[in-house]
Design a protein around this motif. Structure first.
Motif, PDB file in Angstrom:
ATOM      1  N   ASN A 120      11.189 -26.605   0.237  1.00 28.12           N
ATOM      2  CA  ASN A 120       9.900 -26.101   0.721  1.00 28.12           C
ATOM      3  C   ASN A 120       8.905 -27.235   0.948  1.00 28.12           C
ATOM      4  N   TYR A 121       8.906 -28.187   0.030  1.00 23.04           N
ATOM      5  CA  TYR A 121       7.984 -29.317   0.160  1.00 23.04           C
ATOM      6  C   TYR A 121       8.344 -30.148   1.389  1.00 23.04           C
ATOM      7  N   CYS A 150       9.738 -29.244   4.136  1.00 21.45           N
ATOM      8  CA  CYS A 150       9.453 -28.561   5.408  1.00 21.45           C
ATOM      9  C   CYS A 150       7.978 -28.652   5.802  1.00 21.45           C
ATOM     10  N   GLN A 151       7.111 -29.024   4.861  1.00 23.96           N
ATOM     11  CA  GLN A 151       5.685 -29.136   5.181  1.00 23.96           C
ATOM     12  C   GLN A 151       5.414 -30.241   6.203  1.00 23.96           C
TER      13      GLN A 151
END
Length: 404
Positions: free
Chosen positions: A295-296, A298-299
């Protein structure tokens, strides 16, 4: 003592930094040469494909000409046989005509002799026939005999004349047929000469293509050798960079530990915690999860690519991206795609989970699920490359490494 250790550490960092800069320059040159060789190889392979396509088309034309040539030669041979037969037929017809002429002349002469005889001796012979007759019927018979001889001579002459005319017509017909066959033969021979010329020209073109193909294949082999050579240089440079990074981390940890032992137990405890959360192997006591890592990561989709970079916002390359993402979670990883093949522990491709590091030949990315990785790539769609999503199976996977 602490100041001396710090100074020594700074000197070591400067030396290592200089070594890395030199290594980075060599790596950059090798990659540039590889890229140029790959571009040239692609161009030559395109030429080879074009040459092979033209060769195939030209060979089809030659095969077609061969087929036509075979058919023409067969026609020439057949026509030649017909001409020979006509010559024999014409010779026979001419011989028959000579016989017919002789028969006609002989019959004509015989008929003239009999007519002349009958004319010269006609009255006396006729009277003799009448006087010597036993009856009127005998007179009629004798008169009929004279008429029959005349009619026979005349009909025989007409028959010979008709035979001679038929034979003359046959001779003319056979001669005309022979002339036609010879004209056809000449046409076939012209076609044969033309086809042989065309085939020779096409064969010469094919030889030119063979030479061009050999030259292109030779160039392709040279470019492939260059690419292989540069790949070896790149691999060696990346391995050296990984070794340097590991040495730097180990040296830094030792220096801090030594300095802390002089300053007190509190600093020593802090250094120990830092050391335990770092290391090129990727194994650590740092907290986190694969999903959090994915998730991190993909930022930063859409941010630029920069060769040798480690900034998630300002620019990074593939290994710099993975290294910087995991650094956020307290994990120290090497800035080398080949060195990342050995961090953490191995899992199978079928068991990939978000956060796993997916390793390829010369490239790495972070798995985010659904057969997709997030990675820093120097290819499209971003103008100069960038951080983006890519199919996890866009090329063969070498290894999958898991940190958490």
């Amino acid at each position: 003592m602490k100041k001396k250790l710090i100074a020594l550490g700074l000197v070591a960092v400067m030396v290592l930094g200089g070594t890395q800069a030199v290594g980075a320059t060599g790596l950059s040159t090798a990659k540039s040469r590889k890229s140029e060789a790959q571009s040239n190889l692609n161009s030559v392979q395109s030429q080879i494909s074009s040459i092979e396509s033209q060769q195939a088309a030209l060979q089809e034309q030659i095969d077609s000409l061969d087929a036509e040539l075979v058919e023409v030669i067969i026609n020439i041979n057949t026509t030649q046989t017909d001409i020979e037969n006509k010559k024999v037929e014409l010779a026979q017809a001419q011989s028959d005509m000579e016989v017919a002429k002789e028969n006609e002349e002989e019959q004509y002469e015989s008929m003239k002799d009999r007519i002349c005889y009958m004319y010269e001796n006609g009255d006396s012979s006729f009277l003799t026939a009448l006087m010597g007759a036993d009856s009127f019927a005998d007179v009629l018979n004798k008169l009929q005999s004279y008429s029959t001889v005349y009619d026979y001579d005349r009909s025989l002459l007409v028959e010979y004349q008709n035979t001679k005319l038929e034979v003359e017509n046959l001779v003319q017909q056979v001669a005309e047929e022979e002339a036609q066959l010879e004209e056809i033969q000449a046409t076939y021979e012209e076609q044969q000469a033309e086809l042989e010329t065309m085939k020779a020209e096409k064969s010469s073109e094919l030889e030119d293509f063979d030479a061009k193909l050999a030259e292109a294949e030779s160039l392709a082999a040279q470019y492939e050798a260059t690419i292989a050579e540069q790949n070896e240089i790149i691999a060696a440079a990346q391995a050296a960079a990984a070794t340097t990074t590991v040495g730097s981390v180990t040296s830094g940890s030792s220096s801090v530990s030594s300095g802390s032992s002089d300053s007190g137990s509190s600093d020593s405890s802090s250094s120990s915690d830092s050391s335990s959360s770092s290391g090129s192997s990727g194994t650590s006591t740092a907290s986190g999860s694969g999903s959090a890592v994915a998730n991190y990561a993909c930022q930063f989709i859409g941010n630029p690519y920069a060769y040798g970079g480690t900034s998630l916002t300002g620019g990074c390359d593939c290994s710099g991206f993975v290294m910087s993402v995991y650094a956020h979670f307290g994990v120290s990883l090497p800035h080398s795609s080949s060195a990342l093949h050995s961090v953490g522990y191995a899992v199978s491709v079928s068991d990939m989970q978000p956060g796993d590091i997916v390793c390829y030949s010369g490239h790495v990315g972070i798995y985010v699920g659904n057969n997709t990785i997030v990675n820093a790539s120097n290819s499209q769609p971003y103008p100069a490359g960038g951080i983006k999503y890519t199919s996890a199976t866009y090329k063969s996977i070498i290894a999958v490494r898991r940190i958490f």
